[in-house]
Design an enzyme around this catalytic site. Structure first.
Site, PDB file in Angstrom:
ATOM      1  N   LYS A  36       0.848  -1.198   0.000  1.00  0.00           N
ATOM      2  CA  LYS A  36       0.000   0.000   0.000  1.00  0.00           C
ATOM      3  C   LYS A  36       0.885   1.249   0.000  1.00  0.00           C
ATOM      4  O   LYS A  36       1.744   1.395   0.854  1.00  0.00           O
ATOM      5  CB  LYS A  36      -0.906  -0.021   1.235  1.00  0.00           C
ATOM      6  CG  LYS A  36      -1.810  -1.256   1.255  1.00  0.00           C
ATOM      7  CD  LYS A  36      -2.542  -1.433   2.560  1.00  0.00           C
ATOM      8  CE  LYS A  36      -1.633  -1.796   3.692  1.00  0.00           C
ATOM      9  NZ  LYS A  36      -2.361  -2.227   4.915  1.00  0.00           N
ATOM     10  N   THR A  82      -8.295   8.569   9.177  1.00  0.00           N
ATOM     11  CA  THR A  82      -7.781   7.396   8.461  1.00  0.00           C
ATOM     12  C   THR A  82      -7.408   6.251   9.401  1.00  0.00           C
ATOM     13  O   THR A  82      -6.882   5.233   8.950  1.00  0.00           O
ATOM     14  CB  THR A  82      -6.521   7.767   7.663  1.00  0.00           C
ATOM     15  OG1 THR A  82      -5.577   8.323   8.576  1.00  0.00           O
ATOM     16  CG2 THR A  82      -6.821   8.753   6.559  1.00  0.00           C
ATOM     17  N   GLY A 137      -7.356   3.055  11.084  1.00  0.00           N
ATOM     18  CA  GLY A 137      -8.036   1.777  10.862  1.00  0.00           C
ATOM     19  C   GLY A 137      -8.223   1.412   9.402  1.00  0.00           C
ATOM     20  O   GLY A 137      -8.857   0.400   9.091  1.00  0.00           O
ATOM     21  N   THR A 138      -7.641   2.215   8.495  1.00  0.00           N
ATOM     22  CA  THR A 138      -7.845   1.900   7.074  1.00  0.00           C
ATOM     23  C   THR A 138      -7.180   0.573   6.690  1.00  0.00           C
ATOM     24  O   THR A 138      -7.730  -0.186   5.885  1.00  0.00           O
ATOM     25  CB  THR A 138      -7.288   3.013   6.157  1.00  0.00           C
ATOM     26  OG1 THR A 138      -5.998   3.364   6.613  1.00  0.00           O
ATOM     27  CG2 THR A 138      -8.181   4.217   6.146  1.00  0.00           C
ATOM     28  N   GLY A 139      -6.016   0.299   7.268  1.00  0.00           N
ATOM     29  CA  GLY A 139      -5.310  -0.947   6.925  1.00  0.00           C
ATOM     30  C   GLY A 139      -6.106  -2.168   7.361  1.00  0.00           C
ATOM     31  O   GLY A 139      -6.276  -3.129   6.598  1.00  0.00           O
ATOM     32  N   CYS A 140      -6.585  -2.121   8.598  1.00  0.00           N
ATOM     33  CA  CYS A 140      -7.392  -3.250   9.120  1.00  0.00           C
ATOM     34  C   CYS A 140      -8.639  -3.424   8.272  1.00  0.00           C
ATOM     35  O   CYS A 140      -9.031  -4.540   7.929  1.00  0.00           O
ATOM     36  CB  CYS A 140      -7.852  -2.975  10.549  1.00  0.00           C
ATOM     37  SG  CYS A 140      -6.532  -2.600  11.673  1.00  0.00           S
TER      38      CYS A 140
END
Ligand SMILES: Cc1ncc(COP(=O)(O)OP(=O)(O)O)c(N)n1
Ligand code: TZP
Ligand code: MG
Length: 573
Positions: free
Chosen positions: A252, A285, A287-290
């Site tokens: 990412k 933003t 928590g976007t990865g989870c």
């Protein structure tokens, strides 16, 4: 996934060193399959590590019952199921909480194995307490031995032991896919998982993974500190990471400096795909990865193949970020975002008045694009004038408007109406109602069914339905409508081929209705009094088109009509 702020499904593992239990308290080992089996045949219960009695016999019996019901074709449906193995975030922006929200938003069941509990908010991570490894194993056993998990998604795996335990569980209970979000690096760039975790990640987990989704810092850590600063670097990184064993890699690029687009790089072992997306400028933003990894897992659980799963997940996160740009939670630099999009707009309601007050039906103004054209007026000006004269609710009935123009006008009319405390409904066009967040819709007997409209609009919006007969009125009530429009009462030129039901028809509808009723069709200054004077139960007002909008001065006509109605039915207000 690439966004303007750093992906933040990372927690400060270094903090936990002070506070986590370095040597876990002595627990009996997790209950094994054999023990479970033994308890089935022998005693009905056993003692858990906390000393509580757990009735395995009962649990197994219940499981057997449910399985039998499924086999007997009792119409039970398998729900796509993701198990997340991750840490808890007390601020609920990331971790287990984000995973649960993401899966729910994508229509997938999510079970949880908690590896660590973090004290965390929008400012940062104040503390971390790892769950004892044996108890992580016990949670895995509980979920995987009972539930039909399709996909396992991992987040924070804070110790090599937990990674190994997970690996063992996956060997014992194979699943369709494993999504690994290698939560390892803080937003500040520190390598937070020690070399031992990195090693076990590389050696034991990545070879099992169907996809690994590191951000730039995590990818760099996995690659032994390699610099990743350009898209070309990311191309090399995905290939190197792929050599560690995962079937797909998504690096990412949200942290990539200097690009106005956000680019994530996906590699399936053969082809590299640069996945571009517009950068969403937002502080929210966390928590976007989870969320991205959970959405990928959810799509895989539903049966998607990998690239479409990643694309859908990316789009979901982008939409959620865009939608959540303006929400404000917490005082820190990175806020959480809203996974439930439109749903929450309806739930929050932000102080707007949207449930129907029956007295809103008193002077119901229905617009007509042809009439506005004839008098050279914009819809907005017509609506303003109607409200100025006393209209209590507005319906936009723009039969020949082009969609784009209709939507723009509807948005402006929403502002006009809301600043004046008057509800705005849309005739027929649920798409326009949704897009402008109108207060509701009006549908006829051959338009979208009330129940479908309710599903689309949610529980708080107003739905009116046209009824000419008592049967239709009863059905409207059963279907969950909020009010009935009944007519045409008198002949009208405004609606073609419309059966006139007269005052008798109106009476029959009103007497049988459990919902408030507004009369429509050929009503104006000369006969409004006669309609209201009937004093029919549930009759709350009149709806008019030409009596207002096919006149030179809308506000004057509305004022006069309001006076007539008030004189005829003072009790209605
Ligand atoms: C308040 C109110 N009542 C009835 C109608 C008519 O709706 P419908 O039967 O769907 O016909 P069209 O208006 O769509 O031609 C209405 N619009 N408003
Ligand atoms: C939309 C509609 N539904 C039944 S009659 C009618 C038209 C009402 O228009 P007017 O008030 O000009 O008679
Ligand atoms: Mg209609």
């Amino acid at each position: 996934m690439a966004f303007s702020a750093t992906l933040s499904c990372t927690v400060f593992f270094n903090l936990h060193k002070n506070r986590s239990r370095s040597s876990p308290p002595p627990h009996p080992p997790p209950i094994s399959r054999q023990e479970l089996r033994r308890s089935r045949g022998g005693s009905a219960s056993s003692r858990s590590r906390s000393g509580r009695i757990r009735s395995f016999g009962a649990m197994e019996a219940a499981t057997a019952e449910v399985a039998a019901a499924g086999e007997s074709g009792g119409g039970m449906a398998k729900v796509p199921h993701v198990l997340t193995v991750a840490g808890s975030d007390s601020g609920a922006g990331a971790g287990i909480q984000a995973d649960l929200k993401a899966c729910a938003a994508r229509g997938v069941y999510c079970s949880t194995v908690i590896t660590a509990v973090t004290a965390q908010n929008t400012v940062g991570v104040q503390g971390v307490d790892n769950v004892p490894e044996e108890f992580v194993a016990e949670q895995l056993e509980s979920v995987l031995s009972d539930m039909q998990v399709d996909v396992v998604k991992t987040g924070m795996l804070p110790s090599p032991g937990i990674v190994r335990i997970l690996r063992k569980s996956l060997n014992k209970f194979p699943v369709k896919a494993l999504v690994v979000d290698p939560v390892m690096v803080s937003t500040s760039g520190d390598v937070l998982a020690g070399p031992s975790v990195l090693d076990v990640f590389r050696e034991e987990l990545l070879p099992l993974a169907d996809i690994v989704t590191p951000n730039l810092k995590e990818a760099s850590a996995l690659l032994g500190g390699r610099q990743l600063e350009t898209i070309a670097d990311m191309h090399s990184a995905v290939k190197l990471l792929h050599q560690m064993g995962p079937r797909h890699v998504l690096v990412k690029g949200g942290d990539l400096p200097g690009s106005c687009d956000a680019v994530d790089v996906f590699f399936d072992g053969e082809r590299i795909h640069d996945l571009h997306a517009p950068r969403v400028k937002t502080r929210n933003t966390h928590g976007t990865g989870c969320t991205l990894a959970s959405c990928i897992a959810a799509e895989l659980a539903k049966g998607s193949s990998m690239l479409p799963a990643v694309q859908v997940a990316k789009r979901f996160v982008e939409n959620a970020l865009d939608y959540s740009k303006e929400i404000s939670i917490g005082k820190g630099p990175q806020g959480p975002f809203d996974h439930f999009l439109m749903l929450n707009r309806k739930v929050h309601n932000f102080g707007k008045k949207i449930v129907l007050d029956p007295s809103d039906l008193f002077l119901y103004a229905v617009t007509d694009s042809g009439m506005n054209r004839k008098w050279g007026r914009s819809i907005e000006d017509a609506v303003k004038a109607a409200i100025e004269g006393g209209a209590t609710i507005i319906q936009l009935r723009e039969k020949d408007a082009e969609t784009r123009n209709f939507l723009e006008a509807a948005k402006s009319c929403m502002e006009v109406c809301h600043s004046r405390g008057v509800p705005l409904l849309i005739n027929d066009r649920i798409d326009i109602a949704l897009a402008c967040d109108a207060d509701g819709i009006h549908v006829g007997q051959s338009d979208m069914p009330v129940r479908t409209a309710r599903t689309l609009l949610g529980p708080e919006k107003i739905i009116g339905v046209s009824c000419k007969t008592p049967e239709q009125a009863q059905q409207a009530y059963m279907d969950g409508a909020d009010y009935i429009g009944s007519g045409g009462i008198y002949p009208t030129n405004t609606k073609e081929n419309n059966l006139t039901i007269g005052l008798e028809g109106l009476k029959a509808v009103c007497l049988s209705s459990k919902l408030p009723v507004v009369a429509i069709g050929g009503i104006g200054m000369s006969n409004a009094h006669a309609v209201m004077e009937l004093g029919l139960p549930n009759l709350k007002g009149v709806a008019v088109v030409s009596a207002l909008f096919d006149r030179e001065c809308i506000s004057t006509e509305a004022r006069k009509l309001h006076e007539v109605l008030s004189g005829a039915a003072p009790e209605v207000k």
